[in-house]
Design an enzyme around this catalytic site. Structure first.
Site, PDB file in Angstrom:
ATOM      1  N   GLU A 158       0.764  -1.109  -0.160  1.00  0.00           N
ATOM      2  CA  GLU A 158      -0.061   0.249  -0.129  1.00  0.00           C
ATOM      3  C   GLU A 158       0.980   1.140  -0.050  1.00  0.00           C
ATOM      4  OE1 GLU A 158      -1.443   3.048   0.649  1.00  0.00           O
ATOM      5  OE2 GLU A 158      -1.676   2.686   2.446  1.00  0.00           O
ATOM      6  N   CYS A 193      -2.300   8.396   3.793  1.00  0.00           N
ATOM      7  CA  CYS A 193      -2.073   7.527   2.541  1.00  0.00           C
ATOM      8  C   CYS A 193      -3.562   7.730   1.791  1.00  0.00           C
ATOM      9  CB  CYS A 193      -1.678   6.339   2.715  1.00  0.00           C
ATOM     10  SG  CYS A 193      -2.844   5.293   3.714  1.00  0.00           S
TER      11      CYS A 193
END
Length: 316
Positions: free
Chosen positions: A41, A75
């Site tokens: 990720e 994020c």
């Protein structure tokens, strides 16, 4: 990425890494030596689409919260605000008027502090690089745009609003991970153009679309290149629901954590076949038993027709 990271990757049964694209590549390279499976990720540059039938004033607080929560160091957080021509000026005014009133300082110094500092020191230089490049190519600074001189010894960058951001600017492609809200104009109020702008990025983590017509927002979300999307809400809501898998694709990485998919990804999946009745014994039909008796090809063709025939008549 150091010797410790390499050792951890080599010793683990599986690695879930959350971080930068550069370090993610190193993790994947090291894991390939031991065939250790990885989930990556690697951040994002999430689009926040505002259609011409949306109300900028109603969205303003949601926009500002999405952009400056944790000073933009998320994020999965909106970085590219893609706003239709019809509501563009109203959106810029509504958002910038709020940002100009925000108080910055050490979060524990007062209950009235709206935004704090940024974590890694090099980030502030990168934020200024983004702003200077964008302004040099025609963007307008509606709020902020520089380091906060009131806290010269700290990592404080003013909450910033950039308008008239275009695809040739660094901030349109590189992950900001900071307190800069970038506004793109959708000329012609076109859904096609909005989707094109949203997808013209190497990241594909999360996304959202906002419209007075929920079905329209849903149709737009369905076309966005992103692992997650929210309809008429900030895209962080996908993370709040821990029953949903989390992750993206393209430079945002691959694989999923959270949700049933994430839990299964941390297991060694096995397939086991067993007869329901112990009295059933496996046997080989005479037509295909060794040695060959000439009946095998016809038997196999008939069996395939029965199992996979295109119609009921063909199977009979």
């Amino acid at each position: 990425y150091s010797d410790a990271g390499a050792a951890l990757t080599a010793a683990a049964d599986k690695v879930i890494f959350v971080g930068s694209v550069g370090v993610g590549r190193k993790v994947m390279e090291q894991a390939s030596k031991t065939l250790t499976p990885v989930i990556l990720e690697l951040g994002g540059k999430d689009p926040f689409i505002v259609c011409d039938d949306a109300d900028p004033k109603e969205l303003a607080q949601l926009v500002v919260r999405g952009a400056y929560q944790n000073m933009g160091q998320n994020c999965a957080g909106p970085e590219r605000f893609i706003v239709y021509d019809k509501v563009y000026d109203a959106f810029c005014d509504s958002v910038s008027s709020i940002v100009k009133t925000m108080r910055q300082g050490p979060p524990l110094s007062s209950e009235f502090v709206d935004c704090g500092a940024c974590v890694p020191p090099p980030s502030l230089e990168n934020y200024q690089r983004f702003v200077d490049d964008a302004v040099g190519k025609g963007a307008r600074v509606l709020a902020g745009g520089k380091r906060n001189k009131e806290f010269a010894d700290g990592q404080f960058f003013e909450p910033t609003v950039l308008a008239d951001v275009t695809e040739d600017m660094l901030i349109s492609q590189e992950e900001t991970f900071g307190p800069i809200l970038s506004i793109f104009r959708v000329k012609g109020n076109s859904d096609e153009e909005a989707v094109r702008l949203a997808n013209s990025c190497s990241f594909a983590l999360s996304s959202c679309a906002h419209s007075g017509d929920q079905a329209r927002a849903a149709r737009i979300c369905a076309r966005l290149e992103a692992g997650m999307s929210s309809v008429n809400d900030v895209e962080g809501t996908t993370y709040l629901s821990q029953s949903l898998p989390f992750g993206g694709f393209k430079d945002s990485g691959f694989g999923r954590f959270a949700g049933p998919e994430g839990l299964r990804g941390l297991c060694h999946e096995r397939s086991i076949v067993q007869n329901r009745l112990a009295v059933l014994k496996p046997s080989i039909p005479r037509a295909i038993a060794y040695p060959a008796n000439g009946k095998g090809p016809a038997f196999c063709m008939a069996l395939n027709q029965i199992l996979y025939g295109g119609s009921l008549v063909a199977r009979v």
